[in-house]
Design a protein around this motif. Structure first.
Motif, PDB file in Angstrom:
ATOM      1  N   PHE A 146     -13.338 -23.386  41.438  1.00 13.63           N
ATOM      2  CA  PHE A 146     -13.169 -23.849  40.058  1.00 13.63           C
ATOM      3  C   PHE A 146     -13.244 -22.711  39.048  1.00 13.63           C
ATOM      4  O   PHE A 146     -13.116 -22.924  37.864  1.00 13.63           O
ATOM      5  CB  PHE A 146     -14.236 -24.905  39.735  1.00 13.63           C
ATOM      6  CG  PHE A 146     -14.164 -26.056  40.673  1.00 13.63           C
ATOM      7  CD1 PHE A 146     -15.001 -26.114  41.755  1.00 13.63           C
ATOM      8  CD2 PHE A 146     -13.219 -27.055  40.495  1.00 13.63           C
ATOM      9  CE1 PHE A 146     -14.925 -27.166  42.644  1.00 13.63           C
ATOM     10  CE2 PHE A 146     -13.151 -28.105  41.386  1.00 13.63           C
ATOM     11  CZ  PHE A 146     -14.000 -28.165  42.460  1.00 13.63           C
ATOM     12  N   LEU A 147     -13.483 -21.544  39.536  1.00 12.74           N
ATOM     13  CA  LEU A 147     -13.593 -20.412  38.619  1.00 12.74           C
ATOM     14  C   LEU A 147     -12.292 -19.626  38.664  1.00 12.74           C
ATOM     15  O   LEU A 147     -12.076 -18.798  39.538  1.00 12.74           O
ATOM     16  CB  LEU A 147     -14.767 -19.530  39.023  1.00 12.74           C
ATOM     17  CG  LEU A 147     -16.127 -20.230  39.084  1.00 12.74           C
ATOM     18  CD1 LEU A 147     -17.131 -19.367  39.819  1.00 12.74           C
ATOM     19  CD2 LEU A 147     -16.612 -20.587  37.712  1.00 12.74           C
ATOM     20  N   GLY A 148     -11.414 -19.904  37.736  1.00 14.90           N
ATOM     21  CA  GLY A 148     -10.114 -19.240  37.746  1.00 14.90           C
ATOM     22  C   GLY A 148     -10.045 -18.056  36.801  1.00 14.90           C
ATOM     23  O   GLY A 148      -9.069 -17.318  36.777  1.00 14.90           O
ATOM     24  N   GLU A 149     -11.127 -17.833  36.047  1.00 16.66           N
ATOM     25  CA  GLU A 149     -11.122 -16.801  35.007  1.00 16.66           C
ATOM     26  C   GLU A 149     -11.370 -15.405  35.552  1.00 16.66           C
ATOM     27  O   GLU A 149     -11.483 -14.448  34.812  1.00 16.66           O
ATOM     28  CB  GLU A 149     -12.209 -17.112  33.974  1.00 16.66           C
ATOM     29  CG  GLU A 149     -11.874 -18.172  32.985  1.00 16.66           C
ATOM     30  CD  GLU A 149     -10.730 -17.755  32.081  1.00 16.66           C
ATOM     31  OE1 GLU A 149     -10.643 -16.567  31.761  1.00 16.66           O
ATOM     32  OE2 GLU A 149      -9.920 -18.601  31.722  1.00 16.66           O
ATOM     33  N   SER A 150     -11.504 -15.316  36.864  1.00 11.41           N
ATOM     34  CA  SER A 150     -12.076 -14.087  37.416  1.00 11.41           C
ATOM     35  C   SER A 150     -11.038 -13.038  37.772  1.00 11.41           C
ATOM     36  O   SER A 150     -11.385 -12.001  38.302  1.00 11.41           O
ATOM     37  CB  SER A 150     -12.901 -14.444  38.649  1.00 11.41           C
ATOM     38  OG  SER A 150     -12.081 -15.104  39.582  1.00 11.41           O
TER      39      SER A 150
ATOM     40  N   THR D 165     -19.268 -16.493  31.913  1.00 15.27           N
ATOM     41  CA  THR D 165     -19.476 -17.722  32.681  1.00 15.27           C
ATOM     42  C   THR D 165     -19.125 -17.491  34.152  1.00 15.27           C
ATOM     43  O   THR D 165     -19.875 -17.890  35.050  1.00 15.27           O
ATOM     44  CB  THR D 165     -18.606 -18.858  32.106  1.00 15.27           C
ATOM     45  OG1 THR D 165     -18.879 -18.968  30.713  1.00 15.27           O
ATOM     46  CG2 THR D 165     -18.893 -20.169  32.808  1.00 15.27           C
ATOM     47  N   VAL D 166     -17.987 -16.846  34.393  1.00 11.76           N
ATOM     48  CA  VAL D 166     -17.600 -16.520  35.772  1.00 11.76           C
ATOM     49  C   VAL D 166     -18.686 -15.687  36.436  1.00 11.76           C
ATOM     50  O   VAL D 166     -19.100 -15.952  37.563  1.00 11.76           O
ATOM     51  CB  VAL D 166     -16.260 -15.744  35.794  1.00 11.76           C
ATOM     52  CG1 VAL D 166     -15.971 -15.222  37.199  1.00 11.76           C
ATOM     53  CG2 VAL D 166     -15.138 -16.629  35.315  1.00 11.76           C
ATOM     54  N   PHE D 167     -19.204 -14.686  35.698  1.00 10.25           N
ATOM     55  CA  PHE D 167     -20.229 -13.815  36.238  1.00 10.25           C
ATOM     56  C   PHE D 167     -21.484 -14.602  36.611  1.00 10.25           C
ATOM     57  O   PHE D 167     -22.021 -14.447  37.710  1.00 10.25           O
ATOM     58  CB  PHE D 167     -20.574 -12.741  35.211  1.00 10.25           C
ATOM     59  CG  PHE D 167     -21.724 -11.880  35.608  1.00 10.25           C
ATOM     60  CD1 PHE D 167     -21.592 -10.949  36.628  1.00 10.25           C
ATOM     61  CD2 PHE D 167     -22.957 -12.011  34.994  1.00 10.25           C
ATOM     62  CE1 PHE D 167     -22.656 -10.163  37.008  1.00 10.25           C
ATOM     63  CE2 PHE D 167     -24.029 -11.228  35.373  1.00 10.25           C
ATOM     64  CZ  PHE D 167     -23.866 -10.310  36.376  1.00 10.25           C
ATOM     65  N   GLY D 169     -21.661 -17.797  37.234  1.00 10.84           N
ATOM     66  CA  GLY D 169     -21.321 -18.644  38.379  1.00 10.84           C
ATOM     67  C   GLY D 169     -21.493 -17.879  39.684  1.00 10.84           C
ATOM     68  O   GLY D 169     -22.115 -18.368  40.639  1.00 10.84           O
ATOM     69  N   ALA D 170     -20.990 -16.644  39.708  1.00 11.67           N
ATOM     70  CA  ALA D 170     -21.118 -15.810  40.904  1.00 11.67           C
ATOM     71  C   ALA D 170     -22.587 -15.538  41.216  1.00 11.67           C
ATOM     72  O   ALA D 170     -23.010 -15.605  42.376  1.00 11.67           O
ATOM     73  CB  ALA D 170     -20.358 -14.495  40.696  1.00 11.67           C
ATOM     74  N   VAL D 171     -23.400 -15.253  40.174  1.00  9.03           N
ATOM     75  CA  VAL D 171     -24.825 -14.984  40.379  1.00  9.03           C
ATOM     76  C   VAL D 171     -25.515 -16.216  40.973  1.00  9.03           C
ATOM     77  O   VAL D 171     -26.299 -16.098  41.916  1.00  9.03           O
ATOM     78  CB  VAL D 171     -25.497 -14.562  39.050  1.00  9.03           C
ATOM     79  CG1 VAL D 171     -27.007 -14.635  39.155  1.00  9.03           C
ATOM     80  CG2 VAL D 171     -25.055 -13.161  38.667  1.00  9.03           C
ATOM     81  N   VAL D 172     -25.188 -17.421  40.440  1.00  2.58           N
ATOM     82  CA  VAL D 172     -25.808 -18.646  40.945  1.00  2.58           C
ATOM     83  C   VAL D 172     -25.463 -18.850  42.417  1.00  2.58           C
ATOM     84  O   VAL D 172     -26.335 -19.182  43.240  1.00  2.58           O
ATOM     85  CB  VAL D 172     -25.372 -19.867  40.093  1.00  2.58           C
ATOM     86  CG1 VAL D 172     -25.716 -21.170  40.794  1.00  2.58           C
ATOM     87  CG2 VAL D 172     -26.028 -19.816  38.725  1.00  2.58           C
ATOM     88  N   ILE D 173     -24.185 -18.641  42.792  1.00  6.25           N
ATOM     89  CA  ILE D 173     -23.776 -18.790  44.196  1.00  6.25           C
ATOM     90  C   ILE D 173     -24.535 -17.800  45.080  1.00  6.25           C
ATOM     91  O   ILE D 173     -25.080 -18.157  46.125  1.00  6.25           O
ATOM     92  CB  ILE D 173     -22.252 -18.606  44.332  1.00  6.25           C
ATOM     93  CG1 ILE D 173     -21.535 -19.786  43.669  1.00  6.25           C
ATOM     94  CG2 ILE D 173     -21.846 -18.486  45.803  1.00  6.25           C
ATOM     95  CD1 ILE D 173     -20.052 -19.608  43.557  1.00  6.25           C
ATOM     96  N   ILE D 174     -24.609 -16.528  44.628  1.00  6.02           N
ATOM     97  CA  ILE D 174     -25.278 -15.498  45.432  1.00  6.02           C
ATOM     98  C   ILE D 174     -26.748 -15.858  45.667  1.00  6.02           C
ATOM     99  O   ILE D 174     -27.232 -15.814  46.798  1.00  6.02           O
ATOM    100  CB  ILE D 174     -25.165 -14.110  44.745  1.00  6.02           C
ATOM    101  CG1 ILE D 174     -23.722 -13.613  44.816  1.00  6.02           C
ATOM    102  CG2 ILE D 174     -26.108 -13.102  45.401  1.00  6.02           C
ATOM    103  CD1 ILE D 174     -23.473 -12.385  43.971  1.00  6.02           C
ATOM    104  N   VAL D 175     -27.478 -16.228  44.587  1.00  6.19           N
ATOM    105  CA  VAL D 175     -28.914 -16.484  44.761  1.00  6.19           C
ATOM    106  C   VAL D 175     -29.151 -17.749  45.596  1.00  6.19           C
ATOM    107  O   VAL D 175     -30.135 -17.818  46.342  1.00  6.19           O
ATOM    108  CB  VAL D 175     -29.689 -16.570  43.420  1.00  6.19           C
ATOM    109  CG1 VAL D 175     -29.644 -15.235  42.703  1.00  6.19           C
ATOM    110  CG2 VAL D 175     -29.190 -17.686  42.539  1.00  6.19           C
ATOM    111  N   PRO D 239     -21.527  -7.457  33.680  1.00  6.88           N
ATOM    112  CA  PRO D 239     -21.691  -7.905  32.293  1.00  6.88           C
ATOM    113  C   PRO D 239     -21.694  -6.746  31.311  1.00  6.88           C
ATOM    114  O   PRO D 239     -21.161  -6.852  30.213  1.00  6.88           O
ATOM    115  CB  PRO D 239     -23.046  -8.627  32.296  1.00  6.88           C
ATOM    116  CG  PRO D 239     -23.735  -8.165  33.520  1.00  6.88           C
ATOM    117  CD  PRO D 239     -22.674  -7.826  34.516  1.00  6.88           C
ATOM    118  N   THR D 240     -22.297  -5.616  31.727  1.00  6.12           N
ATOM    119  CA  THR D 240     -22.316  -4.451  30.858  1.00  6.12           C
ATOM    120  C   THR D 240     -20.889  -4.003  30.541  1.00  6.12           C
ATOM    121  O   THR D 240     -20.554  -3.739  29.385  1.00  6.12           O
ATOM    122  CB  THR D 240     -23.084  -3.299  31.544  1.00  6.12           C
ATOM    123  OG1 THR D 240     -24.360  -3.784  31.926  1.00  6.12           O
ATOM    124  CG2 THR D 240     -23.239  -2.129  30.622  1.00  6.12           C
TER     125      THR D 240
END
Lengths: 289, 289, 289, 289
Positions: A146-150, D165-167, D169-175, D239-240
């Motif tokens: 669902f993350l297409g912004e990447s 938001t994408v970033f 999302g990726a962090v949530v999946i990783i953790v 993010p930086t």
């Protein structure tokens, strides 16, 4: 010069299919129709709730009280995801492409552990079965769909891959050499039990995590640790610099490439809704009005 | 205007040499022939495995069980690296240049400790000998030879060296002053045993590592510590900013400098394979197709 | 259009002075003559060694053994720095400017504590006196005088001062609100003894230091702590972005401003030695050949 | 082309009002008159002091000694803020807009808890009341009103919101994935009591906070933890990079947009006081001379 209305090839439907299959493909794989959108939102919630259920079951006090309920919910989600998996296979032109794709494998891994827990149900294997069941948490990987912004981020990371490899090579060399030196300086009596443990400590220190379960006690060890910390504090600048540089350039180019269909004016902002030259409305489905 | 086909002078062969020496030079120092590539890959694996052996030997439980085997492997690698070292000396025009170069010294240091362990074999010196043997972990430094992508990073770091020196000077002043203040405020009874230890604590805090083996107990100490943390959190921005700025500029210039041999068009991407103007194929050995 | 040979006004000598005073001014304040350079290097070493002596004295075991020697060294350096302070006053046109300047005050603070330790020598005040003596570590601030490369960094930080103030305001609000919430959630029984202590914990967490002396125990506390950590992990990007942006712009402008005295060509690199247009040699004392 | 003298619509006064109401509006909401400035400074101090009082009351030893005084101060500030709240409602054209705005709600929340503590005064609810009273610390949010420099930062963050938001999302999946793996590898006996706790640990590690209250004990656990640390160390760059890229572009555009009213010359610095082309003085109230 159509820029925003391009259609990716994998979204094309098979014209020879029965209407119900075309409809099903539209709902499951397309995102711009009403039911296509609804399906994605419902799936997202189902994945999220099934993961919450798995997590709650791992909490001792909750498992004792609500274990039956949680196992019931788990089976509900597993059956729903199985039906979804079958529907996905039916609604794509070449099922083998889907099954062997990253998401095909993740979708299968997300339902397998619950079924496996039936066949391996004998006494002493219970803990092993739980291991399989816990793998269902990988369902969360579905979220990535669902993350297409990447894409911009991916382009920037791809362009930096050689430099990032060099950086990680340097980090590996630093932690190996420093970990070995610390093993020699501090030794097993101060918690640096072996070289692998010392290398682990060097990673904990270089990345500025610093648990404190192992910490240098001697003067020389503290001096060496200080060098590792300052190194870690400084070289974080390198990957940041690489990625920032790439994002800035990718972002500038993307801006240059946003071309108006009507008057061919360039340089529109990524979320612009109208052409800054002729005022034509953009047909940009990714950024809803 | 040949840009990609330049040959570095150190790779030139001596035309007066015997064919076997020329061949050996090609295999050991060149990377574009089949055997030259194979040699590099095998050497990489040998270095990696020998380091793993050293690491495993430092683990108490493994050393007790497989000590004999590990020492045998160690001697095997040492002899292989010795032969490689001799071959390198034979296949360069001026051996003294190689021997006194960074990699020449590292290659020697990588084999010496095992030989030294023969002569210093008497009882109580065993631990000291192990120290020498552990130095072989520096073999990993050889890995750096295979990382050729690092020139852009090196250029960026070199351009930033004055600014980074100023930054580290500021960091040294901050941790010295802050460490001393904390020694005065908290004192030996709260773990700040001496000024050097307090300065070590200030480094642990400023770099945001934070082991927690020493932590302020008084209100004033915690207030001071908060200032150090916020400082450390903020000034990380400075080296990052310096390096990012340099990488962005170096990267833009590199892009500008990639010129086509055929039509002199500028501005090609670093990993482009064809000229974007005339379509001529680039002869760029660094980025293999 | 002389760019590199500009002389800062504070380095001008008084033409009415006696030659020995002019000479003394040259040695102490100028950096480009032989003795001016030697003086700076010797002073740098003296400051460094005097700080090392103060640090060593704070180590219990060393103080017991070499206390007498260290106090002797301390007095030697104090007398030397006093003579230097007097020489500085004699060799400037308007002594009051020097005395009230930042370095004038630091130079005085660097010598005062040792003298004060004579008058406050009575029994129970000894520890307080040591406090004064330890202030001499501020001598290290003198080091800043030798770092002349910091102007670009200062310009970048000055240009960012409003944005950095906003950023720190936001950080202060976040840690106060989050610290209070954690005090309510975890309470004194889990180590969050009062709001100030909880705010201190929030700073430790937001800056990713993480000592671990105070750590949340309840589920809600850990969830809140996770939010603070992710916030801290993300907003570090803000000061970094601000400073990087300023450094990039300052650096680009500096490059644009490097003008050749001979042909007025612009855009030379900061460490260029010859004009890229006419080849004239630059007279740039800051970057020695 | 008036750029610097634009007046935001919310600052316009109602011409039909009585003079005392217009005056009150001017003092409370305007910042450029003498009393408007004084009001802001006094309010800032009042908020700051009231928060300090709440904080001090939470410290056990201070509450025992000065509890009466602190409660008196608290009531004083609460009454003053209540009067201010009423004055604000009286001096705006449409009070409902103010009351339902972010600051309207914060202003109300800042005074309510003290009043609530009267009605809920019975024995066992005392602790709950204190909870309400502590909410007054949210008064600190009022401080944000005085920070007007944050528009550039807000624009940069807004432009980055999709990427951030994408970033996350990726962090949530990783953790989530990493936390589950660690629960399987380490298990409850090594402190990884449940999946939620393991995910909390993964966040503590990925963000490089590293409390150390939970730390991996097994070899496989330490290897996995190393991967999380290196990931966390590397992806901070993302993010930086995003924010830096946006700030650089926003900052360049802002510079481009500062146009002189007199001669229309572009490209003035944000804090320029005179036109660099014609020398006309800028009327820029945000940057006082």
């Amino acid at each position: 010069m159509k820029v925003f209305t391009k259609k990716s090839p994998k979204e094309e439907k098979n014209p020879d299919w029965a209407p119900w299959r075309q409809k099903m493909h539209e709902i499951i794989f397309e995102h711009y129709t009403f039911w296509g959108k609804e399906f994605d939102v419902i799936l997202l919630w189902a994945i999220f709730l099934s993961i919450v259920a798995v997590m709650l079951e791992s909490v001792e006090s909750i498992r004792v009280k609500h274990g039956e309920l949680l196992r019931f919910i788990e089976w509900g989600f597993t059956i729903a995801f199985t039906l979804e998996y079958i529907a996905r296979i039916l609604s794509v032109r070449k099922p083998i492409y889907y099954i062997t794709s990253f998401y095909g494998i993740v979708d299968l891994l997300a339902i397998l552990p619950t079924y496996l827990s039936i066949f391996f149900a004998g006494g002493q294997y219970l803990m092993v079965i739980r291991t399989f069941r816990l793998l269902r948490v990988f369902r969360i990987l579905k979220l990535a769909r669902f993350l297409g912004e990447s894409r911009l981020l991916q382009a920037a990371l791809k362009a930096s891959r050689y430099k990032i490899t060099v950086f990680f090579g340097a980090v590996v060399i630093i932690v190996t050499v420093m970990g070995t030196l610390m093993y020699l300086v501090e030794g097993p009596e101060n918690g640096f039990k072996s070289i692998p443990v010392s290398v682990y400590w060097a990673i904990v220190t270089l990345t500025t995590v610093g648990y404190g379960d192992i910490a240098p006690q001697t003067f020389l060890g503290q001096a060496l640790a200080s060098i590792i910390m300052l190194l870690g504090y400084a070289i974080i600048a390198v990957p940041t610099g690489i990625v920032t540089s790439e994002i800035t350039q990718a972002s500038m180019e993307k801006r240059k490439n946003n071309v108006c269909d009507h008057c061919s004016a360039e340089g529109h902002d990524i979320d612009a809704k109208y052409c800054r030259n002729c005022g034509a409305k953009f047909n940009n489905p990714e950024y809803p009005a």
